[in-house]
Enzyme design. Structure first.
Site, PDB file in Angstrom:
ATOM      1  CG  ASP A  80      19.879   6.573  -9.982  1.00 31.19           C
ATOM      2  OD1 ASP A  80      19.506   8.100 -10.125  1.00 31.19           O
ATOM      3  OD2 ASP A  80      20.256   6.882  -8.866  1.00 31.19           O
ATOM      4  CG  ASP A  98      27.537   5.918  -2.890  1.00 26.61           C
ATOM      5  OD1 ASP A  98      27.350   7.264  -3.295  1.00 26.61           O
ATOM      6  OD2 ASP A  98      27.653   5.882  -1.534  1.00 26.61           O
ATOM      7  CB  ILE A  99      28.266  10.264  -7.308  1.00 25.70           C
ATOM      8  CG1 ILE A  99      27.139  11.073  -5.969  1.00 25.70           C
ATOM      9  CG2 ILE A  99      27.876   9.527  -8.439  1.00 25.70           C
ATOM     10  CD1 ILE A  99      26.950  12.064  -6.466  1.00 25.70           C
ATOM     11  CG  ASN A 105      20.254  14.828 -12.376  1.00 24.63           C
ATOM     12  OD1 ASN A 105      19.931  16.330 -12.186  1.00 24.63           O
ATOM     13  ND2 ASN A 105      20.118  14.068 -12.044  1.00 24.63           N
ATOM     14  CE1 TYR A 133      19.319  19.232  -3.152  1.00 24.86           C
ATOM     15  CE2 TYR A 133      18.200  21.256  -3.069  1.00 24.86           C
ATOM     16  CZ  TYR A 133      18.725  20.041  -4.016  1.00 24.86           C
ATOM     17  OH  TYR A 133      18.576  19.879  -5.069  1.00 24.86           O
ATOM     18  CE  LYS A 179      21.982  20.525  -5.709  1.00 19.55           C
ATOM     19  NZ  LYS A 179      22.066  18.981  -6.611  1.00 19.55           N
TER      20      LYS A 179
HETATM   21  N1  LIG Z   1      13.288  18.793  -8.683  1.00 18.30           N
HETATM   22  C1  LIG Z   1      13.992  19.828  -8.120  1.00 18.30           C
HETATM   23  O1  LIG Z   1      13.020  20.517  -7.734  1.00 18.30           O
HETATM   24  C2  LIG Z   1      15.025  20.319  -7.795  1.00 18.30           C
HETATM   25  C3  LIG Z   1      14.680  21.748  -8.209  1.00 18.30           C
HETATM   26  C4  LIG Z   1      16.829  22.041  -8.148  1.00 18.30           C
HETATM   27  C5  LIG Z   1      17.658  20.899  -8.522  1.00 18.30           C
HETATM   28  N2  LIG Z   1      17.167  20.555  -8.683  1.00 18.30           N
HETATM   29  C6  LIG Z   1      18.468  19.396  -8.167  1.00 18.30           C
HETATM   30  O2  LIG Z   1      18.347  19.086  -9.705  1.00 18.30           O
HETATM   31  C7  LIG Z   1      18.606  17.540  -9.522  1.00 18.30           C
HETATM   32  C8  LIG Z   1      17.730  16.557 -10.180  1.00 18.30           C
HETATM   33  O3  LIG Z   1      16.729  16.245  -9.258  1.00 18.30           O
HETATM   34  P1  LIG Z   1      15.480  15.167  -9.336  1.00 18.30           P
HETATM   35  O4  LIG Z   1      14.203  15.714  -9.091  1.00 18.30           O
HETATM   36  O5  LIG Z   1      15.281  14.418 -10.147  1.00 18.30           O
HETATM   37  O6  LIG Z   1      16.269  14.970  -7.833  1.00 18.30           O
HETATM   38  P2  LIG Z   1      16.413  13.303  -6.807  1.00 18.30           P
HETATM   39  O7  LIG Z   1      16.617  13.252  -5.668  1.00 18.30           O
HETATM   40  O8  LIG Z   1      14.680  13.227  -7.203  1.00 18.30           O
HETATM   41  O9  LIG Z   1      16.508  12.206  -7.368  1.00 18.30           O
HETATM   42  C9  LIG Z   1      18.191  12.145  -7.656  1.00 18.30           C
HETATM   43  C10 LIG Z   1      19.282  11.008  -8.317  1.00 18.30           C
HETATM   44  O10 LIG Z   1      20.172  10.744  -7.990  1.00 18.30           O
HETATM   45  C11 LIG Z   1      20.318   9.956  -7.295  1.00 18.30           C
HETATM   46  N3  LIG Z   1      21.344   9.244  -6.567  1.00 18.30           N
HETATM   47  C12 LIG Z   1      21.025  10.006  -4.904  1.00 18.30           C
HETATM   48  N4  LIG Z   1      22.462   9.476  -4.198  1.00 18.30           N
HETATM   49  C13 LIG Z   1      23.125   8.952  -4.861  1.00 18.30           C
HETATM   50  C14 LIG Z   1      24.529   8.325  -4.556  1.00 18.30           C
HETATM   51  N5  LIG Z   1      25.702   8.421  -3.914  1.00 18.30           N
HETATM   52  N6  LIG Z   1      25.229   7.932  -5.752  1.00 18.30           N
HETATM   53  C15 LIG Z   1      24.294   8.323  -6.937  1.00 18.30           C
HETATM   54  N7  LIG Z   1      22.903   8.365  -7.471  1.00 18.30           N
HETATM   55  C16 LIG Z   1      22.122   8.968  -6.188  1.00 18.30           C
HETATM   56  C17 LIG Z   1      19.047   8.914  -7.134  1.00 18.30           C
HETATM   57  O11 LIG Z   1      18.609   7.713  -7.128  1.00 18.30           O
HETATM   58  C18 LIG Z   1      17.515   9.988  -7.948  1.00 18.30           C
HETATM   59  O12 LIG Z   1      17.587   9.062  -9.098  1.00 18.30           O
HETATM   60  C19 LIG Z   1      19.308  16.921  -8.100  1.00 18.30           C
HETATM   61  O13 LIG Z   1      20.881  16.918  -8.379  1.00 18.30           O
HETATM   62  C20 LIG Z   1      18.574  18.143  -8.203  1.00 18.30           C
HETATM   63  O14 LIG Z   1      19.450  18.597  -6.121  1.00 18.30           O
HETATM   64  C21 LIG Z   1      16.463  19.242  -8.494  1.00 18.30           C
END
Ligand SMILES: NC(=O)c1ccc[n+]([C@@H]2O[C@H](COP(=O)([O-])OP(=O)(O)OC[C@H]3O[C@@H](n4cnc5c(N)ncnc54)[C@H](O)[C@@H]3O)[C@@H](O)[C@H]2O)c1
Length: 257
Positions: free
Chosen positions: A42, A68-69, A95, A163, A167
């Site tokens: 992360d 940082d991906i 993810n 966003y 996706k």
């Molecule tokens: N929660 C929702 O409603 C929802 C709905 C549809 C899709 N998603 C997808 O599911 C996944 C997880 O969702 P979430 O709610 O935990 O999202 P979130 O945004 O809270 O978490 C994403 C994670 O990615 C990490 N991150 C951000 N930028 C990064 C980078 N450059 N390098 C490495 N890590 C990085 C963040 O620190 C966090 O831990 C995401 O891909 C999100 O887009 C979530």
């Protein structure tokens, strides 16, 4: 106790990007419970390490990494550290994403640099992590890549236009990459979650929004991270070996395709 090897991921090494918080943390915990060796990676390195430390304290094999991906060297360092520690990369769950930190606002108000950073993380980051994991998966002759998209692709949800667009890109990426790597025994699939009450999402979203956007589901309740684990694990297990380039929508039956 008997088990069916189709669903067995014990001893497999899984990288969960964004594994320090939110839904990714839940994937990391649940894969560990299933006996996998887990790398939580992360951009919040402290959160990733905390997840791994907790898992290790519970007797699981786990590694927490800062990454940082969107950065090529960082993505490569993540896969190298995984290989150094566990000797394989069987499963990559892409993810990590910029989502909960993004304000919901009209497309006319999105700063250009915010648009670019969303594409950098959500698309380039996914691309770089796949490229970094590919040599090991190819050498092993197998690999499972699970990319996380969103139900926004199906619903056309507004107010985070960058966003939603990113996706949608994840789905095209998943389909085309599946064709490029199938010959090496690697599957590439996507999971599209509906609006999910992850800890990070809850912090950035009002309860009214969660309830309103969740309405219209065949299964009428708020979606939680645990609802996604089965679909992701299926796509990470041998049970899905003949399935690739596909997208599983997990939203309680709101959008259907
Ligand atoms: N929660 C929702 O409603 C929802 C709905 C549809 C899709 N998603 C997808 O599911 C996944 C997880 O969702 P979430 O709610 O935990 O999202 P979130 O945004 O809270 O978490 C994403 C994670 O990615 C990490 N991150 C951000 N930028 C990064 C980078 N450059 N390098 C490495 N890590 C990085 C963040 O620190 C966090 O831990 C995401 O891909 C999100 O887009 C979530």
């Amino acid at each position: 106790m008997s088990s069916n090897p189709r669903f067995d991921i014990a001893g497999r090494t899984v990288i969960v990007t964004g594994g320090g918080k939110g839904i990714g943390k839940v994937y990391a915990e649940e894969f560990a419970k299933a006996g996998a060796q887990v790398v939580a990676a992360d951009i919040d390195a402290a959160a990733a390490k905390a997840v791994a430390d907790r898992l290790a304290a519970d007797g699981h094999a786990a590694l927490g990494l800062g990454v940082d991906i969107a950065n090529e060297q960082a993505a490569q360092a993540m896969t190298q550290a995984t290989l150094d520690r566990f000797g394989a990369i069987d499963i990559l769950i892409n993810n990590a994403s910029l989502m909960s930190v993004l304000p919901r606002r009209s497309w006319l108000e999105i700063p250009i640099d915010e648009w670019d950073r969303v594409m950098e993380v959500n698309l380039r980051g996914t691309f770089l992590c796949c490229r970094a994991a590919f040599p090991a998966m190819k050498a092993q002759g197998h690999g499972k890549i699970v990319n996380i998209s969103s139900s926004r692709f199906f619903e056309g949800t507004p107010n985070r236009l960058h966003y939603t667009t990113s996706k949608a890109g994840v789905i095209g990426f998943t389909r085309a990459l599946a064709r490029e790597v199938g010959a090496f025994g690697i599957t590439v699939n996507a999971v599209a979650p509906g609006l999910t009450a992850s800890d990070t999402q809850v912090q950035s979203t009002s309860g009214n929004y969660l309830a309103a956007r969740g309405s219209g589901r065949a299964i009428d309740r708020v979606q939680v991270p645990d609802d996604l684990v089965g679909a992701v694990m299926f796509l990470a297990s041998p049970a899905s070996d003949f399935m690739t380039g596909q997208t599983l929508l997990v939203d309680g039956g709101k959008a259907m395709h």
